[in-house]
Motif scaffolding. Structure first.
Motif, short mmCIF file in Angstrom:
data_model
loop_
_atom_site.label_atom_id
_atom_site.label_comp_id
_atom_site.label_asym_id
_atom_site.label_seq_id
_atom_site.Cartn_x
_atom_site.Cartn_y
_atom_site.Cartn_z
N LEU A 67 0.79 -1.30 -0.01
CA LEU A 67 -0.05 0.06 0.24
C LEU A 67 0.83 1.21 -0.01
CD1 LEU A 67 -2.87 -1.23 2.03
CD2 LEU A 67 -3.06 -0.25 -0.08
N SER A 68 1.95 1.18 -0.03
CA SER A 68 3.02 2.18 -0.18
C SER A 68 3.27 2.58 -1.73
CB SER A 68 4.33 2.00 0.58
OG SER A 68 5.09 0.84 -0.16
N ARG A 69 2.75 1.72 -2.71
CA ARG A 69 2.94 1.87 -3.98
C ARG A 69 1.77 2.38 -4.58
NH1 ARG A 69 4.23 -3.11 -7.15
NH2 ARG A 69 4.41 -1.36 -8.78
N LEU A 70 1.85 3.38 -5.54
CA LEU A 70 0.66 4.08 -5.98
C LEU A 70 -0.18 2.93 -6.86
CD1 LEU A 70 -1.09 6.45 -6.62
CD2 LEU A 70 0.50 7.18 -8.53
N ASP A 72 -0.52 -0.19 -6.61
CA ASP A 72 -1.21 -1.07 -5.67
C ASP A 72 -2.43 -0.36 -5.03
OD1 ASP A 72 0.31 -2.96 -6.53
OD2 ASP A 72 1.72 -2.96 -4.68
N LYS A 73 -2.34 1.03 -4.57
CA LYS A 73 -3.40 1.71 -4.03
C LYS A 73 -4.41 1.68 -4.98
CE LYS A 73 -0.90 4.66 -0.80
NZ LYS A 73 -0.36 5.87 -0.49
N LEU A 74 -4.04 2.09 -6.31
CA LEU A 74 -5.12 2.29 -7.30
C LEU A 74 -5.83 1.06 -7.69
CD1 LEU A 74 -6.30 4.03 -9.57
CD2 LEU A 74 -4.48 3.75 -10.99
N ASP A 75 -4.99 -0.03 -7.66
CA ASP A 75 -5.87 -1.37 -8.02
C ASP A 75 -6.79 -1.65 -6.77
OD1 ASP A 75 -4.36 -1.97 -10.22
OD2 ASP A 75 -2.97 -3.25 -9.41
N PHE A 76 -6.44 -1.55 -5.61
CA PHE A 76 -7.27 -1.72 -4.56
C PHE A 76 -8.39 -0.97 -4.62
CE2 PHE A 76 -3.84 -3.86 -2.10
CZ PHE A 76 -4.53 -4.81 -1.69
N PHE A 77 -8.38 0.40 -4.93
CA PHE A 77 -9.57 1.52 -5.11
C PHE A 77 -10.51 1.07 -6.27
CE2 PHE A 77 -11.15 5.24 -7.10
CZ PHE A 77 -11.80 5.88 -6.07
N LEU A 78 -9.90 0.72 -7.20
CA LEU A 78 -10.66 0.39 -8.36
C LEU A 78 -11.50 -1.10 -7.95
CD1 LEU A 78 -8.25 1.06 -11.15
CD2 LEU A 78 -10.53 2.16 -10.64
N ALA A 79 -10.91 -2.21 -7.38
CA ALA A 79 -11.25 -3.29 -7.00
C ALA A 79 -12.58 -2.96 -5.92
CB ALA A 79 -10.37 -4.43 -6.33
#
Length: 83
Positions: A67-70, A72-79
């Motif tokens: 979650l420090s990587r943009l 990965d954050k974006l993937d989680f947000f979209l999911a």
């Protein structure tokens, strides 16, 4: 395709939440809503920041994401939004 994407990211967290009542999905949502701010997120969830760090670490372990990587954050947000 969307279902496979969300399942790959969120199913490990859902399964863990069901077994342990750990509230990883709500923690992830709050963390992203707070733009990754540990103190704001901990206050929002009424948790100690160390508890929040443990939960985020567990999310990262279960998913293989950081979650420090943009990205990965974006993937989680979209999911989360697609589920």
């Amino acid at each position: 395709m969307r279902r496979a994407f969300t399942a790959r990211l969120l199913d490990p967290l859902r399964e863990y939440d069901l077994r342990h009542r750990a509230e990883l999905i709500p923690t992830l949502e709050a963390f992203l809503d707070c733009d990754g701010s540990w103190t704001r997120c901990a206050a929002r969830l009424h948790l100690h920041v160390n508890t929040l760090r443990y939960r985020i670490g567990r999310i990262e372990q279960l998913t293989g994401r950081e979650l420090s990587r943009l990205e990965d954050k974006l993937d989680f947000f979209l999911a989360l939004r697609m589920s």
